[in-house]
Scaffold this active site. Structure first.
Site, PDB file in Angstrom:
ATOM      1  N   ARG A   1       0.833  -1.207   0.000  1.00 26.07           N
ATOM      2  CA  ARG A   1       0.000   0.000   0.000  1.00 26.07           C
ATOM      3  C   ARG A   1       0.865   1.253   0.000  1.00 26.07           C
ATOM      4  NH1 ARG A   1      -1.536   2.195   4.459  1.00 26.07           N
ATOM      5  NH2 ARG A   1      -1.949   0.268   5.599  1.00 26.07           N
TER       6      ARG A   1
ATOM      7  N   TYR B   1     -17.337  16.015 -16.126  1.00 24.53           N
ATOM      8  CA  TYR B   1     -17.761  14.616 -15.983  1.00 24.53           C
ATOM      9  C   TYR B   1     -18.768  14.522 -14.835  1.00 24.53           C
ATOM     10  CZ  TYR B   1     -17.294   9.700 -14.646  1.00 24.53           C
ATOM     11  OH  TYR B   1     -17.544   8.404 -14.292  1.00 24.53           O
TER      12      TYR B   1
ATOM     13  N   ASP C   1      -8.526  17.926 -15.502  1.00 24.09           N
ATOM     14  CA  ASP C   1      -8.797  16.526 -15.838  1.00 24.09           C
ATOM     15  C   ASP C   1      -8.453  16.358 -17.315  1.00 24.09           C
ATOM     16  OD1 ASP C   1      -9.968  14.107 -16.618  1.00 24.09           O
ATOM     17  OD2 ASP C   1     -11.638  14.298 -15.213  1.00 24.09           O
TER      18      ASP C   1
ATOM     19  N   LYS D   1      -9.296   5.015 -19.192  1.00 25.56           N
ATOM     20  CA  LYS D   1      -9.700   5.405 -20.540  1.00 25.56           C
ATOM     21  C   LYS D   1      -8.522   5.249 -21.503  1.00 25.56           C
ATOM     22  CE  LYS D   1     -13.426   6.274 -18.228  1.00 25.56           C
ATOM     23  NZ  LYS D   1     -13.832   7.595 -17.776  1.00 25.56           N
TER      24      LYS D   1
HETATM   25  C1  LIG Z   1     -14.283   8.162 -16.573  1.00 18.65           C
HETATM   26  C2  LIG Z   1     -13.902   9.527 -16.166  1.00 18.65           C
HETATM   27  C3  LIG Z   1     -13.603   9.835 -14.831  1.00 18.65           C
HETATM   28  C4  LIG Z   1     -13.744   8.815 -13.720  1.00 18.65           C
HETATM   29  O1  LIG Z   1     -12.836   7.775 -13.853  1.00 18.65           O
HETATM   30  P1  LIG Z   1     -13.096   6.274 -13.293  1.00 18.65           P
HETATM   31  O2  LIG Z   1     -11.825   5.592 -13.653  1.00 18.65           O
HETATM   32  O3  LIG Z   1     -14.315   5.746 -13.989  1.00 18.65           O
HETATM   33  O4  LIG Z   1     -13.317   6.381 -11.832  1.00 18.65           O
HETATM   34  C5  LIG Z   1     -13.200  11.126 -14.545  1.00 18.65           C
HETATM   35  N1  LIG Z   1     -13.118  12.085 -15.499  1.00 18.65           N
HETATM   36  C6  LIG Z   1     -13.407  11.824 -16.784  1.00 18.65           C
HETATM   37  C7  LIG Z   1     -13.306  12.917 -17.798  1.00 18.65           C
HETATM   38  C8  LIG Z   1     -13.813  10.546 -17.172  1.00 18.65           C
HETATM   39  O5  LIG Z   1     -14.124  10.297 -18.456  1.00 18.65           O
END
Ligand SMILES: *Cc1c(COP(=O)(O)O)cnc(C)c1O
Length: 375
Positions: free
Chosen positions: A47, A99, A171, A196
């Site tokens: 961890r 998001y 982000d 992603k």
């Molecule tokens: C999917 C997504 C998130 C969240 O990510 P997870 O891995 O699903 O928790 C945050 N910001 C954006 C722009 C996303 O597409």
């Protein structure tokens, strides 16, 4: 070294990884001490630190051009860590187009923690300036935004934040560091859902916070990672590191396919709007061109009609998968509003598509056939 090279060789030397070309996976939760009680290889308990996680963190920090990175069990956990690094009574500005999970997190969790927030139109610098308060500590950006592909003027927002002594977190999930360099534009922290494009193969949930400097803010993020405990597994880190090696090449192909699909959709009579920053008709195309090198693999479009018509188009797709999420090699499409829930402002006729790496002509043929149900 260039981006493609750093994606493959960007991690630092590590005695536990360097004897193999493809690094071994260190599943052990605990590491042996030397007789004198020290940890000669630097790892004690997984961890707190794990070789596979360290390799992924170093590579992602290098790709973003940041000083340090901390990986999390999801993009959501990475976002959570950033908000948890703030104090009760602090105020943050967040795009109303962010998001939905980011907005939902603030609404569902942070009022009880005393974190103040406002959702605003981050693409309107005058609205940003008006929304700043004396206790505004952070501005959150998401550009292009998911799912409406709105573009925020990053340098413009950074200038307003700097003048007020606030931090800027962006982000970068949709664009990835290949397409926009947010630290060069002045951001302080960058967040990704590595689920992603970074992993890119729809088989790992993960997130990362990268900071421009290895400073007190990063120490706070690291503390939340280690003592909050939302860490990714060694295997997930290994998979994400394997995925990121091909990021530049995948993204280039995602961009070319998305451009072709967007241009095709724009010619379709059943399509009333296409949201893709690579189209010259996108209201912020010029801004996107200034701060991005290419326009990404995500787009959305609106069809004539409402939810029923949108769902009918999705149902007609054969190659493009009926699924949420984005950034995988396989294309996916969804009627977005039903995923976001009853409070969403996303129009019911909006379809979000993650354009994958199939042949563009197969994707176009599939969408063309699916759209015929509205003819
Ligand atoms: C999917 C997504 C998130 C969240 O990510 P997870 O891995 O699903 O928790 C945050 N910001 C954006 C722009 C996303 O597409």
């Amino acid at each position: 070294m260039d981006f493609e090279t750093r994606a493959i060789h960007g991690r630092q030397a590590n005695p536990l990884l360097d004897d193999d070309v493809a690094p071994p996976i260190h599943l052990s939760t605990t590491f042996v001490r030397d007789p004198d009680g020290t940890y000669p290889k630097g790892y004690s308990y997984t961890r707190s630190g794990n070789p596979n996680r360290a390799a992924l963190e170093q590579t992602l920090a290098s790709l973003e051009g940041g000083a340090a990175a901390a990986c999390f069990a999801s993009g959501t956990a990475a976002t959570m860590a950033v908000f948890q690094s703030l104090a009760a009574g602090d105020h943050v500005l967040v795009p109303e187009a962010a998001y939905y999970g980011t907005r939902e997190m603030l609404r569902a969790i942070f009022p009880r923690w005393g974190l103040q927030y406002d959702f605003i139109d981050m693409t309107d610098l005058e609205a940003v300036r008006r929304a700043m308060r004396p206790n505004t500590r952070m501005l959150w950006l998401e550009t292009p935004s998911n799912p409406t592909l709105r573009i925020t003027d990053v340098a413009g927002v950074v200038a307003l934040a700097r003048a007020a002594g606030a931090l800027v977190t962006a982000d970068n999930t949709v664009a990835t560091p290949l397409l926009q360099r947010l630290f060069a534009l002045g951001c302080d922290l960058v967040v990704h859902s590595t689920t992603k494009f970074i992993n890119g193969h729809s088989d790992v949930l993960g997130g990362v916070v990268v900071t421009r400097q290895d400073d007190d803010m990063f120490k706070r993020i690291r503390t939340i990672q280690v003592h909050g405990g939302a860490v990714p597994s060694a295997f997930d880190c290994w998979l994400a590191l394997r995925g990121v090696k091909t990021l530049a090449h995948r993204m280039t192909a995602h961009c070319a396919n998305a451009q072709a699909v967007a241009e095709f959709l724009a010619t379709q009579p059943a399509v009333t709007a296409v949201h893709y920053p690579g189209l010259t008709t996108h209201p912020q195309h010029a801004l996107a061109r200034r701060q991005m090198t290419k326009f990404g693999g995500l787009l959305s479009f609106e069809v004539r009609g409402g939810q029923r018509e949108a769902l009918a188009v999705v149902a007609g797709c054969r190659v493009v998968g009926r699924a949420t999420s984005l950034g995988g090699v396989e294309s996916t499409i969804e009627q977005r509003a039903s995923m976001e829930g009853p409070d969403t402002k996303t129009p019911p006729n909006l379809l979000r598509m993650s354009v994958g790496l199939e042949s563009a002509s197969d994707l176009i043929q599939d969408l063309g056939r699916a759209l015929k149900v509205l003819a």
